[in-house]
Write a protein that holds these residues in place. Structure first.
Motif, PDB file in Angstrom:
ATOM      1  N   VAL A 184      13.003   9.398   7.648  1.00 43.10           N
ATOM      2  CA  VAL A 184      12.562   9.951   6.385  1.00 43.10           C
ATOM      3  C   VAL A 184      12.136   8.566   5.480  1.00 43.10           C
ATOM      4  CG1 VAL A 184      12.942  11.260   4.454  1.00 43.10           C
ATOM      5  CG2 VAL A 184      13.697  12.519   6.470  1.00 43.10           C
ATOM      6  N   THR A 185      10.913   8.805   5.318  1.00 39.13           N
ATOM      7  CA  THR A 185      10.778   7.624   4.255  1.00 39.13           C
ATOM      8  C   THR A 185       9.972   8.206   2.759  1.00 39.13           C
ATOM      9  OG1 THR A 185       8.348   7.669   5.283  1.00 39.13           O
ATOM     10  CG2 THR A 185       9.637   6.046   6.165  1.00 39.13           C
ATOM     11  N   PHE A 186      10.593   7.292   2.001  1.00 40.93           N
ATOM     12  CA  PHE A 186      10.227   7.726   0.579  1.00 40.93           C
ATOM     13  C   PHE A 186       9.504   6.418  -0.359  1.00 40.93           C
ATOM     14  CE2 PHE A 186      11.147   8.620  -3.688  1.00 40.93           C
ATOM     15  CZ  PHE A 186      11.331  10.232  -4.006  1.00 40.93           C
ATOM     16  N   HIS A 187       8.558   6.581  -1.025  1.00 43.07           N
ATOM     17  CA  HIS A 187       7.995   5.691  -1.825  1.00 43.07           C
ATOM     18  C   HIS A 187       7.328   6.397  -2.754  1.00 43.07           C
ATOM     19  CE1 HIS A 187       4.352   6.032   0.559  1.00 43.07           C
ATOM     20  NE2 HIS A 187       5.304   6.185   1.469  1.00 43.07           N
ATOM     21  N   LYS A 188       7.277   5.683  -3.984  1.00 42.25           N
ATOM     22  CA  LYS A 188       6.577   6.275  -5.194  1.00 42.25           C
ATOM     23  C   LYS A 188       5.227   5.729  -5.476  1.00 42.25           C
ATOM     24  CE  LYS A 188      10.557   7.455  -8.116  1.00 42.25           C
ATOM     25  NZ  LYS A 188      11.246   7.068  -9.202  1.00 42.25           N
ATOM     26  N   GLU A 189       4.964   4.807  -4.746  1.00 41.67           N
ATOM     27  CA  GLU A 189       3.466   4.222  -4.596  1.00 41.67           C
ATOM     28  C   GLU A 189       3.084   3.959  -3.228  1.00 41.67           C
ATOM     29  OE1 GLU A 189       2.678   1.321  -7.759  1.00 41.67           O
ATOM     30  OE2 GLU A 189       4.505   1.258  -8.327  1.00 41.67           O
ATOM     31  N   PRO A 190       1.779   4.034  -2.974  1.00 45.80           N
ATOM     32  CA  PRO A 190       1.294   3.690  -1.449  1.00 45.80           C
ATOM     33  C   PRO A 190       1.766   2.421  -0.999  1.00 45.80           C
ATOM     34  CG  PRO A 190      -0.551   4.226  -3.071  1.00 45.80           C
ATOM     35  CD  PRO A 190       0.599   4.026  -3.739  1.00 45.80           C
ATOM     36  N   VAL A 191       2.380   2.474   0.234  1.00 41.68           N
ATOM     37  CA  VAL A 191       2.978   1.343   1.000  1.00 41.68           C
ATOM     38  C   VAL A 191       2.234   1.158   2.173  1.00 41.68           C
ATOM     39  CG1 VAL A 191       4.806   0.529   2.388  1.00 41.68           C
ATOM     40  CG2 VAL A 191       5.227   1.634   0.209  1.00 41.68           C
ATOM     41  N   LYS A 192       1.438  -0.038   2.163  1.00 42.62           N
ATOM     42  CA  LYS A 192       0.418  -0.360   3.251  1.00 42.62           C
ATOM     43  C   LYS A 192       1.060  -0.163   4.747  1.00 42.62           C
ATOM     44  CE  LYS A 192      -3.076  -3.635   4.247  1.00 42.62           C
ATOM     45  NZ  LYS A 192      -3.250  -5.230   4.571  1.00 42.62           N
ATOM     46  N   SER A 193       2.278  -0.528   5.040  1.00 40.19           N
ATOM     47  CA  SER A 193       2.833  -0.584   6.269  1.00 40.19           C
ATOM     48  C   SER A 193       2.971   1.111   6.717  1.00 40.19           C
ATOM     49  CB  SER A 193       4.212  -1.424   6.535  1.00 40.19           C
ATOM     50  OG  SER A 193       5.026  -0.742   5.799  1.00 40.19           O
ATOM     51  N   ILE A 194       3.309   1.688   5.755  1.00 43.43           N
ATOM     52  CA  ILE A 194       3.430   3.150   6.383  1.00 43.43           C
ATOM     53  C   ILE A 194       2.329   3.718   6.476  1.00 43.43           C
ATOM     54  CG2 ILE A 194       4.028   5.458   5.144  1.00 43.43           C
ATOM     55  CD1 ILE A 194       6.293   4.249   5.440  1.00 43.43           C
ATOM     56  N   GLN A 195       1.288   3.344   5.739  1.00 46.37           N
ATOM     57  CA  GLN A 195      -0.084   3.873   6.253  1.00 46.37           C
ATOM     58  C   GLN A 195      -0.609   3.384   7.950  1.00 46.37           C
ATOM     59  OE1 GLN A 195      -2.332   5.553   4.173  1.00 46.37           O
ATOM     60  NE2 GLN A 195      -3.635   5.914   5.956  1.00 46.37           N
ATOM     61  N   GLN A 196      -0.245   2.011   8.200  1.00 53.59           N
ATOM     62  CA  GLN A 196      -0.453   1.358   9.017  1.00 53.59           C
ATOM     63  C   GLN A 196       0.038   2.235  10.289  1.00 53.59           C
ATOM     64  OE1 GLN A 196       0.473  -2.395   7.959  1.00 53.59           O
ATOM     65  NE2 GLN A 196      -1.376  -3.288   7.844  1.00 53.59           N
ATOM     66  N   VAL A 197       1.330   2.413  10.331  1.00 50.67           N
ATOM     67  CA  VAL A 197       2.144   3.289  11.376  1.00 50.67           C
ATOM     68  C   VAL A 197       1.624   4.670  11.358  1.00 50.67           C
ATOM     69  CG1 VAL A 197       4.451   3.992  12.141  1.00 50.67           C
ATOM     70  CG2 VAL A 197       4.114   1.670  10.867  1.00 50.67           C
ATOM     71  N   ARG A 198       1.297   5.358  10.242  1.00 50.80           N
ATOM     72  CA  ARG A 198       0.762   6.520  10.297  1.00 50.80           C
ATOM     73  C   ARG A 198      -0.490   6.324  11.036  1.00 50.80           C
ATOM     74  NH1 ARG A 198       1.643   8.474   4.351  1.00 50.80           N
ATOM     75  NH2 ARG A 198      -0.458   7.699   4.062  1.00 50.80           N
ATOM     76  N   ASP A 199      -1.313   5.844  10.900  1.00 54.59           N
ATOM     77  CA  ASP A 199      -2.686   5.813  11.592  1.00 54.59           C
ATOM     78  C   ASP A 199      -2.566   5.498  13.214  1.00 54.59           C
ATOM     79  OD1 ASP A 199      -4.067   6.028   9.441  1.00 54.59           O
ATOM     80  OD2 ASP A 199      -4.434   3.862   9.189  1.00 54.59           O
ATOM     81  N   ILE A 200      -1.498   4.593  13.397  1.00 61.22           N
ATOM     82  CA  ILE A 200      -1.255   4.404  14.908  1.00 61.22           C
ATOM     83  C   ILE A 200      -0.434   5.793  15.508  1.00 61.22           C
ATOM     84  CG2 ILE A 200       0.127   3.208  16.570  1.00 61.22           C
ATOM     85  CD1 ILE A 200       0.296   0.888  14.504  1.00 61.22           C
ATOM     86  N   VAL A 201       0.435   6.368  14.730  1.00 57.86           N
ATOM     87  CA  VAL A 201       0.979   7.625  15.249  1.00 57.86           C
ATOM     88  C   VAL A 201      -0.186   8.719  15.548  1.00 57.86           C
ATOM     89  CG1 VAL A 201       2.218   9.659  14.616  1.00 57.86           C
ATOM     90  CG2 VAL A 201       3.113   7.383  14.232  1.00 57.86           C
ATOM     91  N   LYS A 202      -1.058   8.883  14.659  1.00 58.39           N
ATOM     92  CA  LYS A 202      -2.281   9.711  15.098  1.00 58.39           C
ATOM     93  C   LYS A 202      -3.039   9.314  16.209  1.00 58.39           C
ATOM     94  CE  LYS A 202      -2.865  10.929  10.029  1.00 58.39           C
ATOM     95  NZ  LYS A 202      -3.500  10.469   8.750  1.00 58.39           N
ATOM     96  N   ARG A 203      -3.211   7.958  16.352  1.00 54.15           N
ATOM     97  CA  ARG A 203      -3.927   7.784  17.664  1.00 54.15           C
ATOM     98  C   ARG A 203      -3.314   7.827  18.985  1.00 54.15           C
ATOM     99  NH1 ARG A 203      -5.346   3.042  14.476  1.00 54.15           N
ATOM    100  NH2 ARG A 203      -4.098   1.836  15.822  1.00 54.15           N
ATOM    101  N   SER A 204      -1.891   7.524  18.883  1.00 54.59           N
ATOM    102  CA  SER A 204      -1.154   7.414  20.052  1.00 54.59           C
ATOM    103  C   SER A 204       0.088   8.044  20.036  1.00 54.59           C
ATOM    104  CB  SER A 204      -1.182   6.063  20.433  1.00 54.59           C
ATOM    105  OG  SER A 204       0.133   5.512  20.833  1.00 54.59           O
ATOM    106  N   GLU A 205       0.542   8.617  21.507  1.00 53.20           N
ATOM    107  CA  GLU A 205       1.972   9.323  21.057  1.00 53.20           C
ATOM    108  C   GLU A 205       2.880   8.269  21.174  1.00 53.20           C
ATOM    109  OE1 GLU A 205       1.480  12.170  24.037  1.00 53.20           O
ATOM    110  OE2 GLU A 205       0.615  13.667  22.723  1.00 53.20           O
ATOM    111  N   THR A 206       2.697   7.071  22.108  1.00 54.03           N
ATOM    112  CA  THR A 206       3.677   6.040  22.377  1.00 54.03           C
ATOM    113  C   THR A 206       4.528   5.891  21.248  1.00 54.03           C
ATOM    114  OG1 THR A 206       1.634   5.172  23.269  1.00 54.03           O
ATOM    115  CG2 THR A 206       3.867   4.084  23.760  1.00 54.03           C
ATOM    116  N   MET A 207       4.305   5.665  19.988  1.00 50.02           N
ATOM    117  CA  MET A 207       5.399   5.215  19.062  1.00 50.02           C
ATOM    118  C   MET A 207       6.212   6.477  18.610  1.00 50.02           C
ATOM    119  SD  MET A 207       4.263   3.286  15.523  1.00 50.02           S
ATOM    120  CE  MET A 207       3.989   2.110  16.534  1.00 50.02           C
ATOM    121  N   MET A 208       5.775   7.455  18.921  1.00 44.23           N
ATOM    122  CA  MET A 208       6.694   8.675  18.435  1.00 44.23           C
ATOM    123  C   MET A 208       7.668   8.914  19.645  1.00 44.23           C
ATOM    124  SD  MET A 208       6.386   9.728  15.401  1.00 44.23           S
ATOM    125  CE  MET A 208       6.907  11.586  15.047  1.00 44.23           C
ATOM    126  N   ASN A 209       7.282   8.554  20.838  1.00 48.71           N
ATOM    127  CA  ASN A 209       7.988   8.757  22.127  1.00 48.71           C
ATOM    128  C   ASN A 209       9.090   7.643  22.277  1.00 48.71           C
ATOM    129  OD1 ASN A 209       8.615   9.710  24.387  1.00 48.71           O
ATOM    130  ND2 ASN A 209       6.844   8.701  25.589  1.00 48.71           N
TER     131      ASN A 209
END
Lengths: 321, 321, 321, 321, 321
Positions: D108-133
Motif C-alpha cells: 500500500v502506498t500513500f502520498h498527498k501529492e503526486p509522486v513521479k516514481s509511483i506514476q512510473q511504476v504504475r505505467d510499467i505495471v499496466k504494460r507488463s505483468e512481470t513486475m507484479m509477478n
C-alpha cells in the motif's frame, strides 16, 4: 599525615589506628576501615605497599604527579583516580588528584593537597556512625558526592564571570577584555577536559558490575554520573556563550572603529568646497568682476557656509552620519 | 497541591483520594492510580516516601532544582525525568522539569510549576474513562505526547523570529539586530540541549524492554521518539539558518560601510585638481601671461569644471562609483 | 648493528650471540632472547627471515620507510609498530619507527636510527639480570615505558615555546611571529597524529587478550595507555592554547593598525580649519575690512590656534584619541 | 484518488478493485495486491483502517503533515516512510512524503501529492505483468529505485547552479550573489538532512532481516543503499565546494574594494606637492627672487610636473600601483 | 577488449581463451582463471552474465557510470568496487572505477578506462607463473597492492604543490594564488573522499572472514588496509597544511595592504604643515611684519622643512613608519 577510622557493628568508632592494628583488621575482613593519606611523607606512603600490598602501578599513580581520571580493577580492590576542583587566586582553576582504593571492607584515599570533600566526610564520620555502617561502597559514594558538589561554586564563579563580560560588552569594554575572555575560554576548556573523563569513569562503573559496589547501590553512583553529566552540559553552555560573546565583541569593536573612521573622513571632506572657493578668489587674474563687488567678500563667505551646510544635510539624508 | 484519580474497571472514577485510600489501592495492585504533585509543599512531598516508598535518589531528583532528562529503572517502577518547554515573556525559553514514576498500576507525576500537558490529560481523564482504562503505560504515553506537542508553538515562535530577522537583513537592520540574533542562537542551542537527551531517553525506552511498558505499546513510545527526532532536526535547521544569516549580515554590514568610505574618498579626491589650478593662478610671478588675458578667469573656472567632470566620467567608467 | 642478549634462569647473561646460537635458543623455547637491530645492513636484516622466520609482510614493514603504529597478531608472535619521538634541530619533531616482535621467549626490536629508550633498557639489562628474568612481555613493557617517557621532553619543549609566544603577544611580536605560531601548530598536529594511533594500539592490546602478554601483566600495558592518553590530552590542550593565541594575535594586530590609521586621519583633519582661514584671507576682494585692521594678522593666527585646540579637546572628549 | 492492481499467477491483471474485492483478496493471502492512495479524501483514507486494519500510529503518520524517514516493523507488515524530492519553481527543494506498507502479499502506498516514481511504476505495471509477478518486496524495491533515481535531476540542478556561481565569481558577481549562494547552501543542507535518514533507514533494512524481504532480494535494497550513500557523498561535496566559493568570494570582494581604496588614496596624495609649490609662490614676501625671474612661472609648473611624475614612477617601482 | 589467462598446476599458461573454453574451466573448478574486461563493448560485456552468470545488480554496477567502493558478498563470489587514482593534465585528480569479482578459482576484473595496476599485474603474469599459482585471493591482493602503490605519485604531486604554495607565500604570491590553493584543497577533499570508503571496505574484508580469502592470506589484505590508512593520514595532513597556509595568506595579504594604506596616509599627512604656512603668508593683511623681513622667505621655507623633518622623526620614534 594519616587519618584512620575503623568501625565494627556494635563497637565504638576507633580512630588514629597503628600500623599493626590496620594489618590485623585487614586479616579479619570485618567492619570498615578508612585510611586517608593527606600529603603523606615517604615513610607514610610506604604503608600503601607494606600494609595494603597495593599493586606498584597503582602506587606509582598515587605518588607520581598527575594521572587521568580512571577506574582500574585489581581483583582485590578497585582503584579510582578522581580530580577535585577549586578556585585558586585570580579565579585560576585548580585541580587536585584524589586516588581512592575501594576494597571489600576498607577504603583508602590518597591526595597530596587538602581535598575539601574528604574533610567534609571526615567530619560527618566523627559526628555519626551511620556513614561507616553502610559499607565501603557508600562511603566512597559519599566522598564522590561531596567532591562533585564542590564543583558547583567553581561553575557559579565562571557563570558570574561570563555575566560580567556580557554586561561590559555593550558599554565600554576595558582594555584587557579580550585576554580575560580568552583566559576564561581556556579555563572552561580545561574544566570540560577535567569533567569529561570523570563522567566516563563513573559511567563505566555504573554499566560494568564490579564486586566492590553492591547492585542495590549502583543507583547512587548513577546519581553521581547524572551530576557530572549536567555539569559537563553546563560547561558546554558556557563555552557556547563565550564563543557568541567573542563574535559580538569583534563585531562591536570593528563597528566602533569604522564609525570613528567614517566621522573622520567626513571631517576631512567637509572643508574642501570652502578651500576651493577661497583659492579661486585668491587667483591673481586681472579681470575678476566679483573682486570689485562691494558684497563679494560676504557673498563668498556665505557661499562657503551654504555649501558646507548643504553637504551636511545631504549626508544626513543619505544616512551617512 | 495534589490531584489524584483512581479507576477500576466497572466502577466510577474516584478523585481527590485520601492518603490511606492511596495506600490501600497500592496494596491491591488493581486498577490504575494517578497522583499528580503540582508544586507540592513539604508535607505533600512526603507522600512520595511515605505512601509510595520511592527510592531516596529519585525523590531527591524530584525536590532538588534541576535534573537532566533520563530514565532510571528501580525494579518496582520506572523513574522518568522529562522537560516541558514554554515561552516566558520576551520569548525566553522556559523549561519545567516533569518527573514521572511509572509503576504497574500507578502513575505519579511531580512538577514544581504548572505543566500544560498534565493539565490537558487531567481534563481528558475527567471527561472520559477511556484514558484511565488503557493501563499505566498508555497514560504516561498520553502525557508525553501532549508534552512533546507543546514544543511546537515554541518552535513556531523561533521560526517566525528567524523569518523576521531574515526580512530585516536586506533592508535596514535595527541597532540591536546582532544581539537579537545572538540571543536567538543561544536559545536554540539551549533548545537542542534540552531536546537531545529527551530524545535519547525515549529511544532507550523503545530499545530496552522494561516490564512497565507492554510490548504492544512500545510503538507508541517510538512515535514520541519520532516526534523528538524531528523536533531536534528542526532545531538543527534553525541553527544552520541563523549561522547563515549571521554570515550574510556581517558581509552586508562591511559592504555598506566600505561603500560609504568609498564615496567619502571620492568626495575628498574630486576637488584636488580645482585646488591646484586655483593655487597656480594665485602665485605672484610677475610674468604669468594668462593673468592678463580677458578670458583667463572664466577659462580657469572652465578648466576646473572640465577636469572634475572628466574625473567623474572616468570613475563611472572604471565602475568605482 | 646487532645487539643480542640471552638469559636463562641460574645462568649468566650471554651477549653478542652468533646466528647458530640464536637458532639453537629458538628451538629450546626456554629463557629469554632479545635481539636488537640498530640500523642493520642488508645481511643483518636477513636474520629476520632466516633465523626468526618472520612473515614477509612484517619484515617488509620493518625495512620499508614508514608504517603506522599498529599491533598485528601472527600466531607465533605479536608484531608491534611504535614511533619514538625526539626533537631535531630548530625544534622540528623527529619520528623514528621502532618495530617490535614479541614472542613467547624472545623479543626482537628493529629500528633504522638510534632509539633512546632501547639504549636505556640495554644499559639496564647489562647492569642487572632482573629485567631479563621477568619474561618477554615485561621486557617489551619496559621498552615502551621508556619510549613514552621520552615523549615528555618534547612536550615540555612545546609548552615553553607556547609560553614564549604568549609572552611576546602583548609586547612587540617579532616579524616571524605568525609563521612560528603556524609551524608550532602544525608540529602539534603531527604530534597528535603520532600519539593517537599508538594510544589506540596499546588500548587494543589491553582489551583483547593475546597469549604473548600474561593476564597479570596487562595492567602494565594499561599504564602505558594511561600515559599516552594523558599525553594526547596535553597535546589537545596545546592546540587549544595556540588557537586562542592566534585569535588574540589577529585581534591585537588589527587593533594596532587601526589605531595608527585613526591617528593619521586625525593628523590629516586637524589642519583643515587653518587652511580654510588662511585661504580666505588670501582672497583678493577689494572690500575685506579685516585686512586693514592692525590686529587682523594676529587675530587670524589666534583663530587658527583656537579652532585646532578646540577640535583636539572635542576629540578627546569624544574618546576618539 | 485510489488506484489498485491485483495480480495472480496465470490470471489477467485486475485493476480498479472495489473495497469488498480488496477485503476478499487480503483473506486469501495469494497473488499480489497494490493499492495506491494519491491525495485521498477522508472517506478513501478510511480504507487504511477498515480494510487493511493498519495500526493507528502508522495511519496517523500517513495523514499527519510530516514524518521523518523510518522503517517500523508492525509484525503483520513493514511500514516505511520515504521522501520524494523534486524542484519547485525557482529551484526550491520540494519534498513529498511517501508512505509504504509492505505486507506478504500486498503493497500500500500513500502520498498527498503526486509522486513521479509511483506514476512510473504504475505505467510499467499496466504494460507488463512481470513486475507484479515478482512479489511484494521487489515491487517496493522498484518504487524506491525510481524514487532515488528521481533525486539525480535535483542534484544535477544544484551542480549546474554551483558551476554558475563559480563562473561569476571571477568576473562580475551580481548584487544578489551572496544571497543566492547562501540559499543554495541551505538547500543543500536540507538535501543532506533529507537523504541521510533515508540512507540509514535502508541500511537498517539490509542489516536486520525482516520476513517481508526475501533473503535473496536483500541485495536489491543494498543497491538502493549504495545509491543513497553516493548521493549523500555528492551533497557533501557540493557543500564543500560552496564553502570554498564563499571564502574566495569574501577574499575577492575585500581585495577589490581595498584596491579601489588604494587608488583613491594615491589620487589624493599625488596633487599634494603641486599644492605646496603653488602655495609657496602665492606668498606675499617682498623678497622672493624667483617671482621676478622671466621663467619663474614656467619653472614652477615644470617642477610640479616633475615631482608628480617622480612620485608615480616611485610608486610603480614600489609596486603600490 | 578482453584479456584472459588460465593456469593449472603443471600445465603451461593459457591466454586469449575462447568463451566455450572459459565456460568449461568454470565447470571444472580447478586452476585459476583471470579475465580482464578493458573498456569492453556491449557484446563483450555480455560475457559477465552469459558465462559467469553474475548477479544483475553487480553487472549494473560495472556498466553504469560510477559506484562507491564496497565489498558485496554474493555467495558464489565476492564483488569488490575499487577506484584507481591518477593525475590528468593540470593536476586534476582522475578516478577510474575498477570492479573485481573474486571467485574460488577465477578472478574477473572490469574497467572502462585503462588501469595501470591491471597492466602491471598482467605483465607479471606473462613473465612468471608464480602469481597465477598462488590462488585467486593473492592475485586480487597483488592487483590491489599495485593499485594502492599507484596512489603515491598522486600524493607526491600534491605534496610538491603544497611546498610550492608555501614558498610563494612569503615572497610574491601570483594573482591566482588563492584559486590554486582552493583548487588544491578541493582536490585533497576529493582524494580523502575516495580513499576513506576504500580503506573501510578493505578493513571490512580483514575483519569479516569470507570463504574467498584464505585465513592465512588475510594478513596481506590487512597490509593494504595499513597502506590506505597511512595514505588517508597523509591526505589529512595536507588538508591541515593548506588550511594553515590559507590563514597565513589572508593575514599576509591584509598586512601588506594595510601597510600601503599606512604609507599613503603618511604621505597625505606630511605636506599639511607646509600648506598651512604657505597659506598664512599668502594672506593679504596689511600688517604682516614678516613679509617685509629680508629673510622672511627663506625663513618660511626653512620652517616648512623643519616641521616636515620633525614629523618624520616623531613618526619613526612612534614606530608608525
Amino acid at each position: 599525615m594519616l587519618t584512620s577510622f575503623y568501625y565494627q557493628k556494635g563497637k565504638p568508632l576507633e580512630s588514629g589506628l597503628t600500623r599493626p592494628r590496620m594489618f590485623e583488621i585487614l586479616q579479619q575482613k570485618e567492619g570498615l576501615l578508612w585510611v586517608d593519606f593527606d600529603n603523606p611523607d615517604e615513610f607514610e606512603s610506604d604503608a600503601l605497599v607494606e600494609i595494603f600490598n597495593f599493586h606498584d602501578l597503582a602506587v606509582e599513580d598515587c605518588v607520581s604527579d598527575v594521572s587521568s581520571p580512571k577506574a582500574d580493577d585489581y581483583e582485590e580492590y578497585l582503584f579510582l583516580v578522581m580530580h577535585a576542583l577549586s578556585l585558586a587566586e585570580e579565579g585560576k582553576l585548580k585541580t587536585v588528584e584524589l586516588d581512592i582504593f575501594l576494597g571489600k571492607n576498607y577504603v583508602v584515599t590518597f591526595h597530596k593537597e587538602p581535598v575539601k570533600s574528604i574533610q567534609q566526610v571526615r567530619d560527618i564520620v566523627k559526628r555519626s556512625e551511620t556513614m561507616m555502617n553502610q559499607g565501603s561502597d557508600l562511603l566512597v559514594h559519599n566522598i564522590l558526592d561531596h567532591l562533585v558538589d564542590n564543583y558547583l561554586p567553581v561553575l557559579d564563579y565562571y557563570d558570574s564571570q561570563i555575566d560580567n563580560l556580557e554586561e561590559h560588552l555593550v558599554n565600554d569594554p576595558p582594555k584587557d577584555y579580550l585576554s580575560t575572555l580568552m583566559q576564561l575560554k581556556r579555563d572552561i576548556f580545561n574544566l570540560r577536559r577535567t569533567v569529561s573523563p570523570q563522567r566516563d569513569t563513573i559511567y563505566f562503573l555504573t554499566r560494568n558490575p564490579t564486586p566492590f559496589i553492591k547492585p542495590k547501590n549502583v543507583a547512587y553512583f548513577r546519581d553521581i554520573y547524572d551530576h557530572l553529566f549536567r555539569i559537563y552540559g553546563m560547561a558546554e553552555g558556557y563555552h557556547e556563550n563565550l564563543t557568541s560573546i567573542l563574535q559580538v565583541y569583534f563585531s562591536f569593536q570593528s563597528h566602533k572603529l569604522n564609525d570613528i573612521m567614517k566621522r573622520m573622513t567626513i571631517l576631512a571632506t567637509l572643508p574642501m568646497p570652502s578651500v576651493i572657493i577661497a583659492s579661486i578668489y585668491g587667483m591673481n587674474f586681472r579681470h575678476m568682476p566679483e573682486l570689485n563687488h562691494p558684497y563679494g567678500y560676504l557673498g563668498s563667505l556665505g557661499l562657503m557656509a551654504l555649501i558646507s551646510v548643504g553637504m551636511l544635510v545631504w549626508m544626513k539624508f543619505k544616512k551617512w552620519i
